[in-house]
Design an enzyme around this catalytic site. Structure first.
Site, PDB file in Angstrom:
ATOM      1  N   ASP A 172      44.537  40.599  45.824  1.00  0.00           N
ATOM      2  CA  ASP A 172      43.589  40.036  44.551  1.00  0.00           C
ATOM      3  C   ASP A 172      42.183  39.988  44.867  1.00  0.00           C
ATOM      4  O   ASP A 172      41.944  39.511  46.187  1.00  0.00           O
ATOM      5  CB  ASP A 172      44.470  39.070  44.168  1.00  0.00           C
ATOM      6  CG  ASP A 172      43.903  38.679  42.626  1.00  0.00           C
ATOM      7  OD1 ASP A 172      44.677  38.848  41.602  1.00  0.00           O
ATOM      8  OD2 ASP A 172      42.817  38.103  42.563  1.00  0.00           O
ATOM      9  N   HIS A 224      47.161  31.206  41.601  1.00  0.00           N
ATOM     10  CA  HIS A 224      46.267  30.009  41.457  1.00  0.00           C
ATOM     11  C   HIS A 224      46.880  28.566  40.875  1.00  0.00           C
ATOM     12  O   HIS A 224      46.340  27.740  40.708  1.00  0.00           O
ATOM     13  CB  HIS A 224      45.032  30.388  40.531  1.00  0.00           C
ATOM     14  CG  HIS A 224      44.209  31.441  41.062  1.00  0.00           C
ATOM     15  ND1 HIS A 224      43.702  31.540  42.209  1.00  0.00           N
ATOM     16  CD2 HIS A 224      43.878  32.554  40.334  1.00  0.00           C
ATOM     17  CE1 HIS A 224      42.991  32.313  42.471  1.00  0.00           C
ATOM     18  NE2 HIS A 224      43.034  33.270  41.460  1.00  0.00           N
ATOM     19  N   ASP A 228      42.018  43.513  40.471  1.00  0.00           N
ATOM     20  CA  ASP A 228      40.752  43.126  39.882  1.00  0.00           C
ATOM     21  C   ASP A 228      39.732  43.302  41.090  1.00  0.00           C
ATOM     22  O   ASP A 228      38.601  43.023  40.729  1.00  0.00           O
ATOM     23  CB  ASP A 228      40.709  41.658  39.593  1.00  0.00           C
ATOM     24  CG  ASP A 228      41.521  40.772  40.429  1.00  0.00           C
ATOM     25  OD1 ASP A 228      41.721  40.967  41.602  1.00  0.00           O
ATOM     26  OD2 ASP A 228      41.523  39.443  39.967  1.00  0.00           O
ATOM     27  N   HIS A 244      40.557  37.698  44.255  1.00  0.00           N
ATOM     28  CA  HIS A 244      40.296  36.052  44.313  1.00  0.00           C
ATOM     29  C   HIS A 244      41.170  35.679  45.386  1.00  0.00           C
ATOM     30  O   HIS A 244      42.338  35.926  45.633  1.00  0.00           O
ATOM     31  CB  HIS A 244      40.558  35.298  42.884  1.00  0.00           C
ATOM     32  CG  HIS A 244      39.724  35.937  41.808  1.00  0.00           C
ATOM     33  ND1 HIS A 244      40.361  37.192  41.006  1.00  0.00           N
ATOM     34  CD2 HIS A 244      38.593  35.428  41.227  1.00  0.00           C
ATOM     35  CE1 HIS A 244      39.326  37.197  40.135  1.00  0.00           C
ATOM     36  NE2 HIS A 244      38.167  36.312  40.397  1.00  0.00           N
TER      37      HIS A 244
HETATM   38 ZN    ZN Z   1      42.196  37.729  40.624  1.00  0.00          ZN
END
Ligand code: ZN
Length: 371
Positions: A168, A133, A257, A170
Site C-alpha cells: 500500500d 491503520h 493506492d 501508506h
Molecule cells: Zn494507503
C-alpha cells in the site's frame, strides 16, 4: 490447489458517504472483472461470503472499551467519548452499521488464515480487507477493525511464521506497532515516505524492538517513484529477506493506492510492477493470504486486483467480449481495453534525485541485513 475469494454484495454496497474517498464497491468491480476475464470460474476456486467475526477474535487486536464504543457508533449513537477512540473525524466518520460491516470484513481475513493453516486453501483473497491503520484503541486512516492483526495473531497461536508484505502507498503503522517485538513475524512495508504523507511514520530506522531487531523492515520512497525503481528495491531487498525468513504463510496487503492515477498519493506506479511483485510473492511462498487496502481510483484498483487474483491462481485472463462491450467496465476514462496499464517512466534530473534517495535507504538495509 484451492483458493477462496471472499465477497458479499451487501458489504460491497456499504457507503462511507459521497465525499469519502474509500469506496467498498471496488470489491464488486473486481469480482465483475474477474468473471469477465474468466479467472473466477475455475474448479479449484470458491467465492465465499465473509463470516461475522466473534467478539473474542476482535479482542485479538482491540480493547473492550474501543469495541464497545464502535458498537454504539454502529447503532447510530453519537457521543463525546467516541472522539477519544478516533471516531468522528473526517477520515473515520461515525457510520451507522460500521461495527457489523467491519467485523464481517475482518471475518473474511481471519477465516482465510484459518483455512490456509488447516490446509483447506492455499490462496485466500479478501478485497474488502487490509485495514492496516486501525489501532488497539483507536480508528484512523479509514480503518476501524484491524483484520490483518487479528489474522496474524490467530496464526501465532499455532506457532506459524508469517511474512507480512505491505505494498500500500501508506505505511502499515498499526501492524508494525503490534508486532515490533515479535520475531515470528517479518514485517515489510514499501510506501511513500512519511516525510510527505500520512501516517508520517515508517522510516528506515524503525527496525523492531530488542529481541526482534531487523524483523521490521521499512522502505520509504520519495514521491514520483516509478515502476523501475520500485522493482529494483523489491528485488534487491524484499526478495532476499523473505527467502531468508522462510515464512509458512505470506500475508500480502495489496493496497493499490501507489498507482500513478491515485488521487491521494504521489507514487507513480502502474499495475505492471504490481503484477511482477505478486508473481514474485507467489514464487516465494505457496500459501498466501492477500487483502485489499487503499486504492482510490476505483477502476484501476479493480484492474490491479483482478490481475493479482489471476497471478495468485496461475490463470491467464481472457476477455471474450473485447471490442464488443468496449471499455465500459473499466470506467469512463480508460484508454485501453486491456487489464494492463501503459508503461510510465519518470526521467531526467527528477529520476536521478529519486534514485539517490532510494540508494541511501537501500544502503542502510543492505548493511543492516548483510545482503
Ligand atoms: Zn494507503
Amino acid at each position: 490447489m484451492h483458493s477462496i475469494f471472499y465477497y458479499s454484495s451487501e458489504l460491497a454496497r456499504y457507503d462511507f458517504g459521497p465525499d469519502h474517498p474509500f469506496k467498498p464497491e471496488r470489491a464488486q468491480k473486481t469480482l465483475e472483472l474477474c468473471y469477465r476475464y474468466g479467472v473466477l470460474d475455475r474448479e479449484h476456486m470458491t467465492v465465499k461470503k465473509p463470516p461475522a467475526l466473534k467478539r473474542e477474535k476482535l479482542l485479538l487486536a482491540h480493547s473492550e472499551e474501543y469495541l464497545d464504543a464502535l458498537r454504539r457508533v454502529g447503532k447510530g449513537e453519537i457521543f463525546q467519548e467516541m472522539f477519544k477512540f478516533g471516531i468522528g473525524s473526517e477520515d473515520n466518520p461515525p457510520l451507522r452499521g460500521i461495527y457489523e460491516w467491519s467485523r464481517k470484513c475482518a471475518g473474511a481475513t481471519w477465516e482465510g488464515m484459518t483455512k490456509i493453516m488447516d490446509g483447506d486453501a492455499d490462496i485466500a483473497f479478501n478485497p474488502l480487507g487490509g485495514y492496516h491503520h486501525a489501532y488497539r484503541s483507536h480508528a484512523e486512516g479509514f480503518c476501524y477493525i484491524n483484520d490483518l492483526i487479528i489474522a496474524i495473531k490467530e496464526a501465532l497461536t499455532r506457532n506459524v511464521r508469517i511474512s507480512y508484505v505491505d505494498i500500500d502507498a501508506h505505511h502499515g503503522n498499526a501492524v508494525q506497532e503490534e508486532f515490533s517485538g515479535e520475531n515470528r513475524v517479518q514485517f515489510i512495508s514499501m510506501h511513500e515516505s512519511g516525510k510527505h504523507i500520512y501516517p508520517y511514520t515508517g522510516f528506515v530506522e524503525e527496525a523492531g524492538e530488542e529481541g526482534a531487531h531487523g524483523y521490521i523492515v521499512n522502505i520509504p520512497l520519495p514521491p514520483k517513484t516509478d515502476d523501475e525503481i520500485y522493482l529494483e528495491v523489491f528485488h534487491r531487498i524484499v526478495v532476499p529477506l523473505i527467502k531468508r525468513f522462510k515464512p509458512d504463510i505470506l500475508v500480502a496487503e495489496l493496497g493499490a493506492d501507489s498507482l500513478v492515477s491515485d488521487p491521494l498519493t504521489d507514487l507513480m506506479l502502474t499495475n505492471n510492477s504490481y503484477t511482477q511483485i505478486v508473481e514474485e510473492l507467489k514464487r516465494l511462498c505457496s500459501n498466501i493470504l492477500a487483502t485489499g487496502g487503499g486504492g482510490y481510483d476505483i477502476y484501476r484498483t479493480a484492474r490491479c486486483w483482478t490481475l493479482a487474483w489471476a497471478i495468485l491462481n496461475e490463470v491467464e485472463p481472457v476477455d471474450e467480449f473485447a471490442g464488443r462491450v468496449g471499455g465500459m467496465m473499466f470506467g469512463p476514462e480508460m484508454e485501453v481495453s486491456s487489464l494492463h496499464d501503459r508503461p510510465y517512466t519518470v526521467k531526467g534530473a527528477e529520476k536521478d534525485k529519486i534514485r539517490q534517495e532510494v540508494d541511501k535507504t537501500m544502503d542502510v538495509l543492505i548493511k543492516r541485513h548483510g545482503l
